[in-house]
Design a protein around this motif. Structure first.
Motif, mmCIF file in Angstrom:
data_model
loop_
_atom_site.group_PDB
_atom_site.id
_atom_site.type_symbol
_atom_site.label_atom_id
_atom_site.label_comp_id
_atom_site.label_asym_id
_atom_site.label_seq_id
_atom_site.Cartn_x
_atom_site.Cartn_y
_atom_site.Cartn_z
ATOM 1 N N GLU A 2 5.386 -0.819 -2.239
ATOM 2 C CA GLU A 2 5.409 -0.343 -3.664
ATOM 3 C C GLU A 2 4.576 1.104 -3.500
ATOM 4 O O GLU A 2 4.489 1.776 -4.465
ATOM 5 C CB GLU A 2 4.557 -0.983 -4.539
ATOM 6 C CG GLU A 2 5.525 -2.354 -4.770
ATOM 7 C CD GLU A 2 4.709 -3.441 -5.755
ATOM 8 O OE1 GLU A 2 3.761 -3.115 -6.349
ATOM 9 O OE2 GLU A 2 5.291 -4.241 -6.030
ATOM 10 N N ALA B 133 10.420 -4.970 1.124
ATOM 11 C CA ALA B 133 9.353 -5.907 0.821
ATOM 12 C C ALA B 133 9.374 -6.556 1.950
ATOM 13 O O ALA B 133 8.231 -7.135 2.205
ATOM 14 C CB ALA B 133 9.718 -6.575 -0.578
ATOM 15 N N TYR C 95 7.267 -4.279 4.470
ATOM 16 C CA TYR C 95 5.912 -3.860 4.284
ATOM 17 C C TYR C 95 5.172 -4.900 3.130
ATOM 18 O O TYR C 95 3.888 -4.591 2.950
ATOM 19 C CB TYR C 95 5.913 -2.539 3.663
ATOM 20 C CG TYR C 95 6.472 -1.596 4.773
ATOM 21 C CD1 TYR C 95 5.638 -1.122 5.902
ATOM 22 C CD2 TYR C 95 7.720 -0.962 4.734
ATOM 23 C CE1 TYR C 95 6.269 -0.338 6.880
ATOM 24 C CE2 TYR C 95 8.299 -0.257 5.413
ATOM 25 C CZ TYR C 95 7.476 0.184 6.415
ATOM 26 O OH TYR C 95 8.033 1.261 7.614
ATOM 27 N N GLY C 96 5.795 -5.614 2.490
ATOM 28 C CA GLY C 96 5.204 -6.536 1.682
ATOM 29 C C GLY C 96 4.705 -5.758 0.351
ATOM 30 O O GLY C 96 5.554 -4.756 -0.127
ATOM 31 N N ASN C 97 3.625 -6.062 -0.149
ATOM 32 C CA ASN C 97 3.527 -5.258 -1.349
ATOM 33 C C ASN C 97 3.012 -3.789 -1.040
ATOM 34 O O ASN C 97 3.210 -3.049 -1.971
ATOM 35 C CB ASN C 97 2.067 -5.845 -2.056
ATOM 36 C CG ASN C 97 2.254 -7.310 -2.674
ATOM 37 O OD1 ASN C 97 3.635 -7.432 -2.945
ATOM 38 N ND2 ASN C 97 1.281 -8.196 -2.607
ATOM 39 N N ALA C 98 2.832 -3.576 0.380
ATOM 40 C CA ALA C 98 2.582 -2.141 0.603
ATOM 41 C C ALA C 98 3.745 -1.264 0.160
ATOM 42 O O ALA C 98 3.569 0.130 0.025
ATOM 43 C CB ALA C 98 2.141 -2.079 1.919
#
Length: 317
Positions: A317, A309, A312-315
Motif C-alpha cells: 500500500e 499483497a 509485499y504484504g501491507n507494504a
C-alpha cells in the motif's frame, strides 16, 4: 536513465551524437562494458558513451582483445546496454568480421540494435587492441570498400560510421592521413587514427583530415607507453573532436575488486570482522543503480492488488 516518460528514440540519440560530434567543444566518451558501467556513466551526466570492444572481450569472456570475441557476442552485449540506458551508445564493430559484405551486415545489425553508430577498422582479422604489438592491416583498397559498404548499409542517414586505421605502426603517419581521407570520401563520418604516438602526430592528423577526428585516450588518468596522456582540453586545442576512454572504467573496476578481495583476505587471515564501507557501495545503492525502483514502479502499474499483497504484504500500500 531508463523509465523516463518519453525515452529518446534511436534516431534522436543519433542526431544528438552527431550534433555533439560536430560541436566546437570536444566530446568525451567513457568506455562502458557492462550494465554497471553504463548506468554509472549515465548517472554521472554523460549524454553518450563508447562501448569498448576490449572491455566486452575482457569482462564478458575473460580473454584479451585479440579477436576472440565474435560478432554475435558483441552485438548481443551492445543490445542489452542500449536497453538499460537512455544515452547515445557507440559500438565497436572491430573489422566488420570479414570482408566488405560481412561489414555491410555488421552495420545493419548494430543499427537495428539501436546504436548511435559503429566503428570499423582496417586491421586483418583476427584483430587486436590497437595499442598492442603484432598488428597487421588490410590494403587501402579493401579498407575503402569496407567503409563504402558500411556507409551504404545504414538505413538511417544519422547512423554514424567511424573509420579507424591502425597503419601508424605499420606504415607511418603519411599513410594514416592518406587512409583517413580515403575513408572520409567513402562515407565515414568520424575518423580515428589509433595508437598515435605523439602530440605532433595528433596535430598532424587533425589538420589534414576533412571530418571530425577521434583519439583514444585509454585510461584517461594514467599514462601508457603509447599515446601520450592529454586532457580533453589539450586534445580539443589540437583539433580533436571526440576522445574515447575505453580503459578507464575497466581498469578502475579491477582496482576496486582487488581492494575488496584484499579486505576479505584480511578478515580470513585474522578471523576478525573487517568492515570497509569505503570499498563497497551499500546494498540499497546497488539495487537503485540497476533499476530495482523502476521495476517496482512497473509492478505497481500492472500487477493486481492480490499479486502485490502476496509479494509485499501491507507494504504494497
Amino acid at each position: 536513465m531508463p523509465g523516463t516518460a518519453t525515452p529518446p528514440t534511436a534516431n534522436q540519440k543519433r542526431k544528438l551524437f552527431r550534433r555533439l560530434m560536430n560541436d566546437p567543444k570536444i566530446l568525451a566518451l567513457p568506455g562502458v562494458f557492462d550494465g554497471f558501467s553504463a548506468r554509472l556513466v549515465d548517472r554521472a551526466g554523460f549524454p553518450a558513451a563508447f562501448i569498448t570492444g576490449s572491455g566486452l572481450s575482457e569482462a564478458y569472456m575473460g580473454w584479451a582483445d585479440l579477436g576472440i570475441m565474435g560478432y554475435r557476442e558483441n552485438l548481443d552485449a551492445c543490445r542489452y546496454l542500449v536497453g538499460c540506458t537512455d544515452m547515445a551508445l557507440f559500438a565497436d564493430g572491430d573489422t566488420g568480421y570479414g570482408n566488405a559484405v560481412n561489414t555491410y551486415f555488421t552495420v545493419r545489425g548494430f543499427e537495428d540494435a539501436g546504436l548511435a553508430g559503429v566503428m570499423i577498422e582496417d586491421q586483418v582479422w583476427p584483430k587486436r587492441c590497437g595499442h598492442m604489438k603484432g598488428k597487421e592491416v588490410i590494403s587501402l583498397a579493401e579498407g575503402v570498400e569496407k567503409i563504402r559498404a558500411a556507409s551504404e548499409a545504414r538505413r538511417d542517414p544519422d547512423f554514424i560510421i567511424k573509420s579507424r586505421t591502425d597503419t601508424l605502426a605499420t606504415h607511418g603517419i603519411d599513410e594514416v592521413v592518406k587512409r583517413l581521407n580515403a575513408y572520409a570520401e567513402a562515407g565515414a563520418d568520424l575518423l580515428f587514427a589509433d595508437a598515435v604516438l605523439s602530440v605532433q602526430d595528433i596535430a598532424t592528423v587533425a589538420k589534414n583530415v576533412p571530418k571530425p577526428m577521434c583519439v583514444n585516450m585509454g585510461f584517461g588518468i594514467r599514462k601508457r607507453s603509447t599515446t601520450p596522456l592529454l586532457s580533453a582540453k589539450q586534445m580539443q586545442d589540437l583539433g580533436v573532436a571526440v576522445a574515447i576512454f575505453p580503459r578507464l572504467l575497466t581498469s578502475t573496476a579491477i582496482q576496486g575488486m582487488k581492494n575488496g578481495l584484499a579486505a576479505l583476505q584480511q578478515s580470513l587471515d585474522t578471523g576478525e570482522v573487517v568492515e570497509r564501507p569505503d570499498l563497497a557501495v551499500s546494498f540499497e545503492e546497488l539495487n537503485t543503480l540497476v533499476g530495482f525502483d523502476e521495476v517496482q514502479a512497473i509492478e505497481k502499474r500492472f500487477l493486481t492488488a492480490e499479486q502485490m499483497a502476496r509479494k509485499y504484504g501491507n507494504a504494497a500500500e
